[in-house]
Write an enzyme that holds these catalytic residues in place. Structure first.
Site, short mmCIF file in Angstrom:
data_model
loop_
_atom_site.label_atom_id
_atom_site.label_comp_id
_atom_site.label_asym_id
_atom_site.label_seq_id
_atom_site.Cartn_x
_atom_site.Cartn_y
_atom_site.Cartn_z
N GLU A 107 -14.24 52.43 13.85
CA GLU A 107 -13.35 51.71 14.77
C GLU A 107 -12.44 52.63 15.60
OE1 GLU A 107 -11.32 48.63 12.59
OE2 GLU A 107 -13.16 47.43 12.41
N TRP A 159 -18.74 42.47 5.52
CA TRP A 159 -17.69 43.26 4.88
C TRP A 159 -17.12 42.43 3.74
CZ3 TRP A 159 -15.85 48.21 6.07
CH2 TRP A 159 -14.72 48.61 5.35
N GLU A 169 -19.47 44.76 11.28
CA GLU A 169 -18.45 44.30 10.34
C GLU A 169 -18.07 42.87 10.69
OE1 GLU A 169 -14.84 46.36 9.46
OE2 GLU A 169 -15.72 48.36 9.69
#
Length: 414
Positions: free
Chosen positions: A211, A370, A328
């Site tokens: 990220e 996730w 995710e």
């Protein structure tokens, strides 16, 4: 006469030995070719494995190396990979970094803990054992497990004049530290499998950063330059594996009209321009609507989610011409009014959308929930943890999606 008999016997033995060596060399060559054929590839806007479309259902378990660094805890890694394999999950995303702090892989710049590296060796060998491909990330945007902040601190300790953590992307010292880490991981010789990481088809892809964000430049230009430099560096070391950035999917300035799809803000990335870099093989998005739109209803969050996936799928197919992965997503047990049925409904809806998009040409390659954990890992609870053995309804939904994606790979029209 005896002399000639001995001579003939020696020649015959040498002949047999040469045949044995030739056969062994042939076996090794065949094994290497088999390994090479086992690499996941990209062909246009879809994944391929052994020349056929590759679609998958997968998961995140960021903690695998950290836990495996302690041999007495490795059974947790084996448990999760075994249960995931039984549920048909075929791709796992996890960290190949831990910079400073507890059980650090990289203790200080260029200094590594062999015990932790052997933990990563174990993760890769167990993944191979259970037929699971790995996406390995090189560094964190956040402070967990060190991240870019640790690199910046190391550079400061070396005398660099640095304003903030986002100088990680531009400072030559932090960039060199990071490149050294990439090289250390990519060229690592696995003490269990006997293979160098860069030659192991168990690894599906490398990820530049978990990220990436840059609050110092919202345009995405700074990050673009960093991605270009680091992607070129990775490919100079390893041209067998796929490479992705690790992005959440926030739009930037290159296509201004797309910025309205963002959840109300930018993070210094540009989904389009960043992924157009030719060394980047596929695009990723993340989605946490319960965080991004926390004040909105479940229905409103799902409307956003579907638009988020569809717009990125369209751009991956029509502009990037590269595969896309929802890398995710999840539903937190800490959300107000949460119950397991809400999460199961959420996951079922997301999986249906993934399947529907994948059916149209295979550009949507799959998704990674996730996250999965093993029994007795309550200290890793972040609200999104799923223990397959304790959640049969959720496990059933995951297994159904795995089988559906595997079957679709044989039917999808490219």
């Amino acid at each position: 006469m005896a002399y000639f008999q001995r001579l003939i016997s020696c020649i015959f033995v040498l002949f047999l030995l040469s045949l044995a060596f030739a056969c062994e060399a042939r076996v090794l060559l065949d094994e290497n070719n088999a390994n090479d054929q086992g690499f996941v590839r990209v062909n246009g806007a879809h994944f391929e494995l052994n020349g056929s479309p590759f679609l998958f259902n997968g998961f995140n378990s960021y903690w695998l190396m950290h836990v495996a660094a302690e041999p007495s805890e490795r059974y947790k890694v084996s448990e999760v990979l075994r249960e995931a394999s039984s549920a048909g999950l075929s791709v796992c995303r996890t960290w190949a970094f831990s910079d400073g702090g507890d059980r650090a892989l990289q203790i200080s710049p260029g200094v590594y803990d062999e015990r932790v590296f052997q933990g990563l060796d174990f993760v890769i060998s167990e993944a191979k054992k259970y037929g699971i491909r790995l996406i390995l990330s090189f560094v964190n945007n956040y402070n967990d497990f060190g991240g870019k902040a640790q690199y910046v601190q190391w550079a400061r300790n070396a005398g660099a004049q640095i304003n903030g953590d986002d100088d990680f992307y531009t400072n030559y010292i932090t960039k060199n530290y990071y490149k050294n880490h990439i090289k250390k991981v990519v060229t690592r010789f696995n003490t269990i499998t006997g293979m160098t990481y860069k030659d192991d088809s168990t690894i599906m892809a490398w990820e530049l950063m978990n990220e990436p964000r840059n609050q110092a430049d919202y345009s995405g230009n700074t990050l673009n330059a960093w991605v270009q430099e680091m992607a070129s560096f990775v490919k100079s070391l390893d041209n067998k594996h796929l490479l992705e950035i690790g992005m959440e999917g926030f739009y930037g300035d290159s296509v201004p009209e797309r910025k309205s799809i963002n959840p109300g803000y930018q993070v210094g990335t540009d989904f389009i321009s960043n992924h157009l870099i030719k060394e980047i093989d596929f695009a990723t998005i993340h989605a946490y609507t319960d965080q991004w739109l926390s004040g909105q209803s479940d229905d409103a969050q799902m409307i956003f989610m579907q638009k988020w996936m569809t717009s990125h799928w369209q751009d991956a197919k029509n502009i990037l011409k590269k595969p896309l992965v929802l890398a995710e997503f999840g539903k937190s047990s800490r959300d107000p009014g949460y119950n397991q049925n809400i999460r199961d409904t959420f996951m079922s809806t997301i999986y249906r959308n993934i399947y529907s998009l994948a059916k149209d040409g295979g550009t949507m390659g799959g998704s990674l929930i996730w996250q999965l954990v093993a029994q007795g890992m309550e200290n890793y609870e972040d609200g999104y943890c799923i223990e397959l053995g304790k959640n049969p309804s959720t496990a059933g939904i995951i297994t159904s999606q795995s089988h559906a994606m595997t079957a679709l790979a044989h039917l999808v029209k490219i």
